[in-house]
Motif scaffolding. Sequence first.
Motif, PDB file in Angstrom:
ATOM      1  N   TYR A 200       0.841  -1.197   0.000  1.00 32.55           N
ATOM      2  CA  TYR A 200       0.000   0.000   0.000  1.00 32.55           C
ATOM      3  C   TYR A 200       0.881   1.255   0.000  1.00 32.55           C
ATOM      4  CZ  TYR A 200      -3.431   3.489   1.451  1.00 32.55           C
ATOM      5  OH  TYR A 200      -4.224   4.609   1.505  1.00 32.55           O
ATOM      6  N   GLN A 217      -5.233   0.003  -4.018  1.00 35.29           N
ATOM      7  CA  GLN A 217      -3.865   0.044  -4.534  1.00 35.29           C
ATOM      8  C   GLN A 217      -3.836  -0.475  -5.965  1.00 35.29           C
ATOM      9  OE1 GLN A 217       0.076   1.150  -4.410  1.00 35.29           O
ATOM     10  NE2 GLN A 217      -1.679   1.699  -3.165  1.00 35.29           N
ATOM     11  N   SER A 438      -4.693  -7.362   2.129  1.00 35.02           N
ATOM     12  CA  SER A 438      -5.142  -5.993   1.856  1.00 35.02           C
ATOM     13  C   SER A 438      -5.290  -5.202   3.147  1.00 35.02           C
ATOM     14  CB  SER A 438      -6.471  -6.006   1.101  1.00 35.02           C
ATOM     15  OG  SER A 438      -6.320  -6.534  -0.197  1.00 35.02           O
ATOM     16  N   GLY A 441      -1.989  -4.164   4.199  1.00 38.72           N
ATOM     17  CA  GLY A 441      -1.240  -3.335   3.260  1.00 38.72           C
ATOM     18  C   GLY A 441      -0.026  -4.010   2.659  1.00 38.72           C
TER      19      GLY A 441
END
Length: 493
Positions: A200, A217, A438, A441
């Motif tokens: 991220y 992202q 996710s 990150g």
Amino acid sequence: MTDFTQLGLKAIRDGVAAGDFTAREVAEAHNDAVAAATDLNAFIVATPDHALAAADKVDADRAAGKDLGAMAGVPIGMKDLFATKGVQSTAASHILEGFVPPYESTVSQNLWDAGAGMLGKLNMDQFAMGSSNETSYFGNVKSPWRKNGSNAAMTPGGSSGGSSAAVAARLCPAATGTDTGGSIRQPAAVTGITGIKPTYGRCSRWGVVAFASSLDQAGPMARSVEDCAIMLGAMAGFDPKDSTSIDAPVPDWAAALDADLSGKTIGIPREYRMDGIAKEIDDSWEQGKAWLRDAGAKVVDISLPHTKYALPAYYIIAPAEASSNLARYDGVRYGLRDLPEGSGLQDMYAATRAEGFGDEVKRRILIGTYVLSAGFYDAYYTQAQKVRTLVQRDFTEAFAQVDAILAPTTPTPAFALGEMQDDPLAMYLNDVFAVPASLAGLPAMSVPATLTEDGLPLGLQIVGKPMDEQGVLNTGLAIEQRAGFTAAPGKWW
């Protein structure tokens, strides 16, 4: 005669640079492929002139002896979440239909600066909300893959379903995707291509239509690990216009690719062994472990104890951020405006949003607004953020013992369009293996591994340490070399 549509990103770039063929020849071949593939519905808008103009510039630069960029001569598809100057950008939603940005997103500008050309804007789930590409206002994308002996239309995954279908169908050698909770990795897995979500902050979010700002992202989708490494290098970089952008140099990931994993330890999270997981998924996971051992890695079991809470936490945090981000679509400044006769401002807001947003977008706005409301903020949103911290801590503790993590990308192969449309919860479960990375990150990628008995692709997922895209790419390369995955969909479109 060379079939340029069968060439990958690196082969096109190197062939153009060597003078084996011209960038214009490549662009023309891919423009023709896009024009002939309307049955797939992968593109919302085709931009053949953009692709040809970029190709002509590359050919002229080469003739003049100028240095060529990392993507020189490569025509790509651009997910319709990226703002492209002078070209309609809709996020596949009616509420933005006809919106033509007067500016270029940072990621797309980086790619044009590197010599890439745009074949068109790719279809997707509306506002990137979906796992099957069935929420687009512009209609379903159909996967180029079909089950053996069946003509049923299959999902290309979502939300980057247009991207995955276009790359798998050889309409473009590579495409941009975005990943909020698996939207690069899941569609890559079900269409037999490669896709990576970087750490991220690696790629700028400026000029990308926002879904969930702390999760979104951008990343590349292509047909090989090396092609993804090249394209990610062109996309990434610090951007002062994005407050979440990481101010760090962009390594030459492609040059440093190495499939020798001697001395590396790969973790297998025991919590990812879930009830009901398809046997073929489990078998491909076991095969992946064997491939990594063959590459020299040590494979060990690890624990990520808060995994079971990751998906529910994601479906509180992401809709909460979406309800905030999508408040800007009000019919006042751009896009759709529905103004019933004799109505006031509030009526216009309500009518515009009712007509402009699709059912899944409305569903997530409602969830997000609910969990942010005064009586429920602490019970839901605050709790979900605490869970997110625990998920991140699980990964931090795991990475003290291992260099990367191997898991399936999806719990099932591709399913038929319409199969899960009436059951949002079943649809959300498609992201069960993708969401934890996710939330934390982390860089993660999907690499094609095997085919099911029905002839559908399965992908394996590699999750890496923060900022260690190189480790993820190297592990992916080790799998790619051993899998020898060369299957392609039979052309029916």
